[in-house]
Design a protein around this motif. Structure first.
Motif, mmCIF file in Angstrom:
data_model
loop_
_atom_site.group_PDB
_atom_site.id
_atom_site.type_symbol
_atom_site.label_atom_id
_atom_site.label_comp_id
_atom_site.label_asym_id
_atom_site.label_seq_id
_atom_site.Cartn_x
_atom_site.Cartn_y
_atom_site.Cartn_z
ATOM 1 N N ARG A 1 0.825 -1.208 0.000
ATOM 2 C CA ARG A 1 0.000 0.000 0.000
ATOM 3 C C ARG A 1 0.860 1.260 0.000
ATOM 4 O O ARG A 1 0.453 2.298 -0.506
ATOM 5 C CB ARG A 1 -0.927 0.000 1.212
ATOM 6 N N ARG A 2 2.041 1.172 0.577
ATOM 7 C CA ARG A 2 2.947 2.323 0.552
ATOM 8 C C ARG A 2 3.343 2.651 -0.885
ATOM 9 O O ARG A 2 3.324 3.812 -1.307
ATOM 10 C CB ARG A 2 4.185 2.013 1.397
ATOM 11 N N ILE A 3 3.696 1.610 -1.642
ATOM 12 C CA ILE A 3 4.081 1.813 -3.039
ATOM 13 C C ILE A 3 2.893 2.323 -3.847
ATOM 14 O O ILE A 3 3.034 3.201 -4.707
ATOM 15 C CB ILE A 3 4.630 0.502 -3.631
ATOM 16 N N SER A 4 1.704 1.780 -3.570
ATOM 17 C CA SER A 4 0.507 2.209 -4.298
ATOM 18 C C SER A 4 0.210 3.678 -4.056
ATOM 19 O O SER A 4 -0.135 4.421 -4.989
ATOM 20 C CB SER A 4 -0.689 1.352 -3.875
ATOM 21 N N ALA A 5 0.324 4.122 -2.818
ATOM 22 C CA ALA A 5 0.042 5.523 -2.497
ATOM 23 C C ALA A 5 0.979 6.456 -3.256
ATOM 24 O O ALA A 5 0.551 7.480 -3.805
ATOM 25 C CB ALA A 5 0.165 5.747 -0.989
ATOM 26 N N ILE A 6 2.252 6.091 -3.327
ATOM 27 C CA ILE A 6 3.229 6.938 -4.022
ATOM 28 C C ILE A 6 2.982 6.930 -5.524
ATOM 29 O O ILE A 6 2.945 7.986 -6.173
ATOM 30 C CB ILE A 6 4.658 6.459 -3.709
ATOM 31 N N SER A 7 2.808 5.734 -6.102
ATOM 32 C CA SER A 7 2.662 5.632 -7.558
ATOM 33 C C SER A 7 1.374 6.289 -8.045
ATOM 34 O O SER A 7 1.364 6.958 -9.089
ATOM 35 C CB SER A 7 2.705 4.161 -7.983
ATOM 36 N N VAL A 8 0.273 6.122 -7.312
ATOM 37 C CA VAL A 8 -0.988 6.746 -7.729
ATOM 38 C C VAL A 8 -0.899 8.265 -7.608
ATOM 39 O O VAL A 8 -1.399 8.998 -8.468
ATOM 40 C CB VAL A 8 -2.163 6.195 -6.896
ATOM 41 N N ALA A 9 -0.261 8.751 -6.558
ATOM 42 C CA ALA A 9 -0.090 10.198 -6.408
ATOM 43 C C ALA A 9 0.727 10.764 -7.564
ATOM 44 O O ALA A 9 0.403 11.830 -8.109
ATOM 45 C CB ALA A 9 0.582 10.506 -5.071
ATOM 46 N N GLU A 10 1.774 10.058 -7.954
ATOM 47 C CA GLU A 10 2.592 10.516 -9.077
ATOM 48 C C GLU A 10 1.797 10.516 -10.377
ATOM 49 O O GLU A 10 1.910 11.438 -11.187
ATOM 50 C CB GLU A 10 3.831 9.627 -9.204
ATOM 51 N N ARG A 11 0.975 9.484 -10.581
ATOM 52 C CA ARG A 11 0.193 9.397 -11.817
ATOM 53 C C ARG A 11 -0.870 10.499 -11.882
ATOM 54 O O ARG A 11 -1.034 11.158 -12.917
ATOM 55 C CB ARG A 11 -0.468 8.023 -11.914
ATOM 56 N N VAL A 12 -1.595 10.708 -10.796
ATOM 57 C CA VAL A 12 -2.631 11.743 -10.777
ATOM 58 C C VAL A 12 -2.003 13.121 -10.938
ATOM 59 O O VAL A 12 -2.527 13.982 -11.651
ATOM 60 C CB VAL A 12 -3.446 11.659 -9.475
ATOM 61 N N SER A 13 -0.868 13.330 -10.301
ATOM 62 C CA SER A 13 -0.177 14.610 -10.436
ATOM 63 C C SER A 13 0.232 14.860 -11.880
ATOM 64 O O SER A 13 0.109 15.978 -12.398
ATOM 65 C CB SER A 13 1.057 14.630 -9.529
ATOM 66 N N HIS A 28 1.078 10.588 1.808
ATOM 67 C CA HIS A 28 1.580 10.489 3.176
ATOM 68 C C HIS A 28 1.586 9.020 3.569
ATOM 69 O O HIS A 28 0.539 8.381 3.648
ATOM 70 C CB HIS A 28 0.702 11.294 4.141
ATOM 71 N N ILE A 29 2.772 8.485 3.756
ATOM 72 C CA ILE A 29 2.934 7.123 4.235
ATOM 73 C C ILE A 29 3.800 7.174 5.489
ATOM 74 O O ILE A 29 4.282 8.240 5.880
ATOM 75 C CB ILE A 29 3.585 6.217 3.165
ATOM 76 N N ARG A 30 3.981 6.047 6.106
ATOM 77 C CA ARG A 30 4.779 6.019 7.331
ATOM 78 C C ARG A 30 6.208 6.455 7.041
ATOM 79 O O ARG A 30 6.838 5.967 6.105
ATOM 80 C CB ARG A 30 4.764 4.615 7.927
ATOM 81 N N MET A 31 6.702 7.389 7.808
ATOM 82 C CA MET A 31 8.068 7.898 7.738
ATOM 83 C C MET A 31 8.336 8.741 6.492
ATOM 84 O O MET A 31 9.472 9.120 6.244
ATOM 85 C CB MET A 31 9.090 6.745 7.791
ATOM 86 N N GLU A 32 7.312 9.044 5.703
ATOM 87 C CA GLU A 32 7.545 9.849 4.500
ATOM 88 C C GLU A 32 6.269 10.592 4.129
ATOM 89 O O GLU A 32 5.177 10.019 4.139
ATOM 90 C CB GLU A 32 7.992 8.969 3.334
ATOM 91 N N SER A 33 6.422 11.868 3.807
ATOM 92 C CA SER A 33 5.265 12.679 3.437
ATOM 93 C C SER A 33 5.687 13.735 2.430
ATOM 94 O O SER A 33 6.737 14.364 2.579
ATOM 95 C CB SER A 33 4.662 13.347 4.677
ATOM 96 N N LYS A 34 4.874 13.893 1.384
ATOM 97 C CA LYS A 34 5.079 14.956 0.408
ATOM 98 C C LYS A 34 3.766 15.710 0.253
ATOM 99 O O LYS A 34 2.850 15.251 -0.435
ATOM 100 C CB LYS A 34 5.546 14.384 -0.933
ATOM 101 N N GLN A 35 3.666 16.850 0.899
ATOM 102 C CA GLN A 35 2.486 17.692 0.833
ATOM 103 C C GLN A 35 2.878 19.101 1.239
ATOM 104 O O GLN A 35 3.908 19.314 1.885
ATOM 105 C CB GLN A 35 1.383 17.163 1.748
ATOM 106 N N THR A 36 2.070 20.059 0.825
ATOM 107 C CA THR A 36 2.325 21.458 1.139
ATOM 108 C C THR A 36 1.132 22.015 1.891
ATOM 109 O O THR A 36 0.000 21.971 1.383
ATOM 110 C CB THR A 36 2.560 22.274 -0.149
ATOM 111 N N ARG A 37 1.375 22.501 3.076
ATOM 112 C CA ARG A 37 0.297 23.038 3.895
ATOM 113 C C ARG A 37 -0.381 24.212 3.181
ATOM 114 O O ARG A 37 0.271 25.150 2.736
ATOM 115 C CB ARG A 37 0.842 23.495 5.250
ATOM 116 N N GLY A 38 -1.685 24.127 3.075
ATOM 117 C CA GLY A 38 -2.455 25.183 2.437
ATOM 118 C C GLY A 38 -2.578 25.047 0.930
ATOM 119 O O GLY A 38 -3.367 25.769 0.308
ATOM 120 N N ARG A 39 -1.829 24.120 0.317
ATOM 121 C CA ARG A 39 -1.875 23.956 -1.140
ATOM 122 C C ARG A 39 -2.348 22.568 -1.565
ATOM 123 O O ARG A 39 -3.020 22.427 -2.576
ATOM 124 C CB ARG A 39 -0.497 24.227 -1.751
ATOM 125 N N THR A 40 -1.989 21.554 -0.800
ATOM 126 C CA THR A 40 -2.355 20.190 -1.175
ATOM 127 C C THR A 40 -3.853 19.971 -0.997
ATOM 128 O O THR A 40 -4.394 20.158 0.093
ATOM 129 C CB THR A 40 -1.570 19.168 -0.329
#
Length: 225
Positions: A1-13, A28-40
């Motif tokens: 599920r960690r890989i799925s969350a990253i790959s789907v986010a990249e594809r949708v982006s 956002h997965i365990r120990m890793e997050s890519k988001q911008t407060r107020g923009r995501t």
């Protein structure tokens, strides 16, 4: 599920022509997050991350929609999340929209669990599927596997074998001796298993090593298509 969350986010982006993952589309997965407060605006998470968010923020402030995918798997984390969400939308967050998704969903079960929630079905399409086996591809492409080919089973017609034996002499003494013998393998007849195919295909099927990936055959099939 960690890989799925990253790959789907990249594809949708990429589909939305976003500048980078972590801007309007993040994960956002365990120990890793890519988001911008107020923009995501859309955040792909694992179930564990959402449960942790519920623990820190029971009302899920700032979140308008939650989409839970693959709910038919009935993992304990998903079931626990659904229990928490049902309690949340029936008390302090009645404005929160929860969408459950699955290709094999028991709709009656989940609709009744969420107090007769509406159900939307999107019918899929099926396409005819034909099965082709190795012998079919060889027959259609006239692909031949010769003896000694890298795609053929390795056989040595003159195999030298040795055996270790205990030998007892007339005096009762025992000693170990190594004896050797040779076996001559004659020509092998073509099996009747592929009687409906060309003789070249039948011989190739008797020689083929199915553990070796035949790149030449793949190339022949691509040319045929």
């Amino acid at each position: 599920r960690r890989i799925s969350a990253i790959s789907v986010a990249e594809r949708v982006s990429e589909e939305l022509c976003d500048r980078r993952v972590g801007d309007s589309i993040g994960y956002h997965i365990r120990m890793e997050s890519k988001q911008t407060r107020g923009r995501t605006k859309l955040l792909f998470c694992t179930t564990g991350v959402v449960l942790r968010r519920l623990q820190d923020d029971p009302n899920l402030e700032g979140i308008t929609h939650i989409l839970v995918d693959e709910v038919h798997e009935r993992q304990w984390q998903i079931d626990f999340l659904l229990i928490a969400l049902r309690k949340l939308i029936s008390t302090t967050r009645q404005d929160l929209k929860v969408v459950l998704m699955s290709a094999t969903l028991d709709s009656k079960l989940f609709c009744s669990f969420f107090q007769n929630a509406p159900f939307l079905s999107v019918p899929g399409r099926t396409f005819p599927v034909s099965n082709y086996y190795l012998e079919d591809l060889m027959d259609a492409t006239d692909h031949i596997i010769e003896e000694g080919s890298r795609y053929a089973i390795r056989t040595d017609r003159n195999q030298s074998n040795t055996a270790s034996l205990w030998v007892t002499t007339r005096g009762g003494e025992k000693r170990r001796e190594v004896v050797s013998f040779e076996s001559q393998t004659g020509p092998v007849d073509v099996s009747d298993e592929y009687s409906g195919y060309k003789m070249s295909t039948r011989r190739s099927m008797d020689r083929v090593d199915e553990k070796v990936l035949n790149y030449d055959l793949i190339e022949d099939v691509m040319k045929l298509l």
